[in-house]
Design a protein around this motif. Structure first.
Motif, mmCIF file in Angstrom:
data_model
loop_
_atom_site.group_PDB
_atom_site.id
_atom_site.type_symbol
_atom_site.label_atom_id
_atom_site.label_comp_id
_atom_site.label_asym_id
_atom_site.label_seq_id
_atom_site.Cartn_x
_atom_site.Cartn_y
_atom_site.Cartn_z
ATOM 1 N N PHE A 1 11.920 57.013 29.967
ATOM 2 C CA PHE A 1 10.741 56.572 30.726
ATOM 3 C C PHE A 1 10.997 55.231 31.398
ATOM 4 C CE2 PHE A 1 6.780 54.145 30.916
ATOM 5 C CZ PHE A 1 5.972 55.000 31.655
ATOM 6 N N ASN A 2 11.547 54.275 30.650
ATOM 7 C CA ASN A 2 11.798 52.951 31.210
ATOM 8 C C ASN A 2 12.854 52.983 32.310
ATOM 9 O OD1 ASN A 2 9.919 51.540 29.663
ATOM 10 N ND2 ASN A 2 11.331 51.287 27.953
ATOM 11 N N LEU A 3 13.864 53.816 32.138
ATOM 12 C CA LEU A 3 14.867 53.967 33.198
ATOM 13 C C LEU A 3 14.205 54.444 34.485
ATOM 14 C CD1 LEU A 3 17.841 55.597 31.239
ATOM 15 C CD2 LEU A 3 17.929 53.414 32.470
ATOM 16 N N ALA A 4 13.315 55.435 34.377
ATOM 17 C CA ALA A 4 12.657 55.980 35.567
ATOM 18 C C ALA A 4 11.742 54.939 36.213
ATOM 19 C CB ALA A 4 11.860 57.228 35.180
ATOM 20 N N VAL A 5 10.957 54.241 35.396
ATOM 21 C CA VAL A 5 10.000 53.264 35.920
ATOM 22 C C VAL A 5 10.710 52.091 36.583
ATOM 23 C CG1 VAL A 5 8.331 51.514 35.201
ATOM 24 C CG2 VAL A 5 8.085 53.863 34.404
ATOM 25 N N ILE A 6 11.704 51.537 35.891
ATOM 26 C CA ILE A 6 12.403 50.365 36.438
ATOM 27 C C ILE A 6 13.232 50.750 37.661
ATOM 28 C CG2 ILE A 6 14.177 48.625 35.900
ATOM 29 C CD1 ILE A 6 12.999 48.446 33.124
ATOM 30 N N GLY B 1 21.824 42.600 33.593
ATOM 31 C CA GLY B 1 22.599 43.838 33.587
ATOM 32 C C GLY B 1 22.139 44.879 34.568
ATOM 33 N N GLY B 2 21.382 44.490 35.610
ATOM 34 C CA GLY B 2 20.903 45.458 36.593
ATOM 35 C C GLY B 2 19.715 46.239 36.064
ATOM 36 N N TRP B 3 19.256 47.206 36.864
ATOM 37 C CA TRP B 3 18.050 47.935 36.467
ATOM 38 C C TRP B 3 18.264 48.751 35.187
ATOM 39 C CZ3 TRP B 3 18.049 53.239 36.206
ATOM 40 C CH2 TRP B 3 19.081 53.904 36.882
ATOM 41 N N ALA B 4 19.492 49.310 35.015
ATOM 42 C CA ALA B 4 19.760 50.088 33.800
ATOM 43 C C ALA B 4 19.802 49.173 32.570
ATOM 44 C CB ALA B 4 21.069 50.850 33.934
ATOM 45 N N GLY B 5 20.429 47.995 32.717
ATOM 46 C CA GLY B 5 20.467 47.048 31.612
ATOM 47 C C GLY B 5 19.079 46.552 31.255
ATOM 48 N N LEU C 1 17.357 46.933 27.563
ATOM 49 C CA LEU C 1 16.845 45.783 26.822
ATOM 50 C C LEU C 1 15.337 45.900 26.592
ATOM 51 C CD1 LEU C 1 18.841 42.891 28.505
ATOM 52 C CD2 LEU C 1 18.959 43.560 26.096
ATOM 53 N N THR C 2 14.620 46.370 27.607
ATOM 54 C CA THR C 2 13.176 46.550 27.471
ATOM 55 C C THR C 2 12.861 47.530 26.343
ATOM 56 O OG1 THR C 2 12.787 46.083 29.807
ATOM 57 C CG2 THR C 2 11.083 47.320 28.653
ATOM 58 N N THR C 3 13.630 48.616 26.297
ATOM 59 C CA THR C 3 13.380 49.634 25.277
ATOM 60 C C THR C 3 13.729 49.123 23.890
ATOM 61 O OG1 THR C 3 13.967 51.305 26.943
ATOM 62 C CG2 THR C 3 13.766 52.053 24.670
ATOM 63 N N LEU C 4 14.845 48.401 23.772
ATOM 64 C CA LEU C 4 15.241 47.860 22.474
ATOM 65 C C LEU C 4 14.188 46.884 21.950
ATOM 66 C CD1 LEU C 4 19.069 47.236 22.967
ATOM 67 C CD2 LEU C 4 18.024 48.845 21.364
ATOM 68 N N ALA C 5 13.769 45.963 22.815
ATOM 69 C CA ALA C 5 12.752 44.996 22.413
ATOM 70 C C ALA C 5 11.448 45.695 22.060
ATOM 71 C CB ALA C 5 12.524 43.977 23.518
#
Length: 432
Positions: free
Chosen positions: A101-106, A124-128, A132-136
């Motif tokens: 989900f976060n990959l698609a949104v970002i 780290g770019g949009w994928a990074g 990081l968003t998902t881990l946090a």
């Protein structure tokens, strides 16, 4: 016929309108809407993209669908737990859909020009940024679950609040705002490692557990059935336990809090003694108040059924039924575990549990209460307390079946296993 159809349509519209109003009034809906607004404000401020249509669209979507997203995340983790029986598997079950989900949104915000390119490159770019968003987010959601296990909030609302907090930090961090970028990176890695690390250590303790000690079997036992007996026998044998202590819930902490707020109530008592809980008009339409069902035997009756079943199975000398109502009411199972530790100083403890919602919640509580070795069993025998409450037969021991039958006949006195109980609408009191 036209009038009937018209009335039916009017009733249908009225019902839909009522559901919509309950959804709008839901605290979860308001938190989600606030979250969508905060997402927009934090990203727009940090990246200078106030009028960016991609950011506006994503923020609106998040504000509307966060409650559903939260529910799906919790269900994904529960599904993985039930399939594999490992905490790490459940955490991956939550992590992977959220990462997608976060990959698609970002990515949508990135290609839509909503990001400061230098800022997004610094993480780290949009994928990074998505990783990081998902881990946090996993870490903050874990903290939310930690609070739920202590009777603070509920699974869905705490998940939403965790996600909202993380969205704001991600918005500032991905833009390179001084201090926010470092906090975003640290939070992502530290909470991510914490989230998965605790689960991995718990799984290793489960696999590498030494034998001997005392087993803890905590749950609703609503009612105590053949699979519970099987788990007790297997744990005694496979873990070489000296004995097992069983403690049933009284009113589950989630329900006690909802009763206090007037969000649920006992709607009726069935002829077989089961109390049927129901939501009131004050209930949050986005909250799952009954993850383990809404039909409960009184705690005194559940305790008596456990004792009778264990005695019938010849396990009464190796299994103790503990009942600490004051401790449970004030401190939940955390307090019960603390009390058992106090009464068994220096004793090695093991936790018996299944992989359903209640079982994994007990596992989480045990993991947070010290070095307790988990003993998990995947349930594949089709024996279900839910099915029993719906009238299924052959899933309980003879004495439990007999007692439930006597209660359903509304007998004033119930006798079983050489014991005698007064029956007050399903509440068994010994010594009648």
């Amino acid at each position: 016929m036209a009038a009937t159809g018209s009335d039916g349509k009017m009733m249908g519209l009225s019902a839909y309108a009522g559901k919509f109003l309950r959804y709008v009034r839901s605290p979860s809906t308001r938190i989600a809407a606030f979250g969508g607004l905060m997402m927009y404000l934090s990203y727009a401020y940090a990246h200078g993209s106030w009028a960016n249509p991609a950011l506006i669209g994503v923020s609106v979507f998040a504000g509307v669908f966060l409650p559903s997203y939260s529910k799906l995340s919790n269900k994904a983790e529960l599904w993985a737990n039930n399939q594999f029986g490992f905490v790490t598997a459940g955490k991956l079950g939550r992590f992977l859909p959220q990462l997608a989900f976060n990959l698609a949104v970002i990515w949508l915000c990135f290609v839509g020009g909503a990001f400061n390119l230098a800022g997004i490159a610094s993480v780290g770019g949009w994928a990074g940024a998505a990783l990081l968003t998902t881990l946090a987010s996993q870490g903050t959601q874990y903290l939310g679950g930690y609070l739920v296990a202590r009777g603070i909030g509920d699974a869905n609302r705490n998940t939403i609040v965790s996600i909202v907090f993380n969205m704001v930090l991600a918005g500032l961090g991905t833009a390179g705002v001084p201090g926010a970028r470092e906090a975003f990176l640290v939070l992502g890695f530290v909470l991510g490692v914490l989230f998965f690390g605790i689960g991995l250590v718990s799984d290793l303790r489960s696999v590498l557990a030494p034998k001997g000690g005392v087993g803890l079997f905590l749950g609703t036992f609503n009612p105590f059935h053949n699979s519970h007996l099987m788990m007790v026998r297997r744990a005694l044998d496979e873990r070489g336990l000296d004995r097992i202590i069983i403690h049933p819930t009284l009113i589950p902490r989630l329900h006690a809090d909802a009763f206090r707020k007037g969000e649920i109530r006992v709607g009726r008592v069935r002829e077989d003694g089961f109390q049927v809980y129901e939501k009131t008009d004050k209930a949050d339409s986005n909250v799952d108040y009954f993850p383990t069902g809404n039909i409960f035997l009184p705690p005194e009756t559940r305790k008596a059924l456990i004792e009778l079943a264990l005695a019938e199975a010849g396990l009464g000398n190796r299994v103790e039924v503990a009942f600490y109502p004051e401790t449970y009411n004030t401190k939940g199972f955390q307090g019960v575990i603390g009390e058992i530790k106090r009464r068994n100083p220096g004793m090695r403890l093991h936790t018996l549990h299944g992989t359903d919602f209640g079982g994994m919640l007990v596992r989480q509580i045990s993991d947070e209460c010290g070095w307790i070795y988990p003993w998990c069993i995947l349930r594949r025998d089709k024996v279900s307390a839910t099915a029993i409450r719906r009238g299924a037969k052959g899933m309980t021991s003879p004495v439990v079946t007999d007692v439930l039958s006597q209660i359903s006949q509304n007998l004033p006195v119930v006798t079983a296993g050489g014991r005698r109980f007064r029956n007050d609408n399903g509440v068994l009191t010994e010594g009648a």
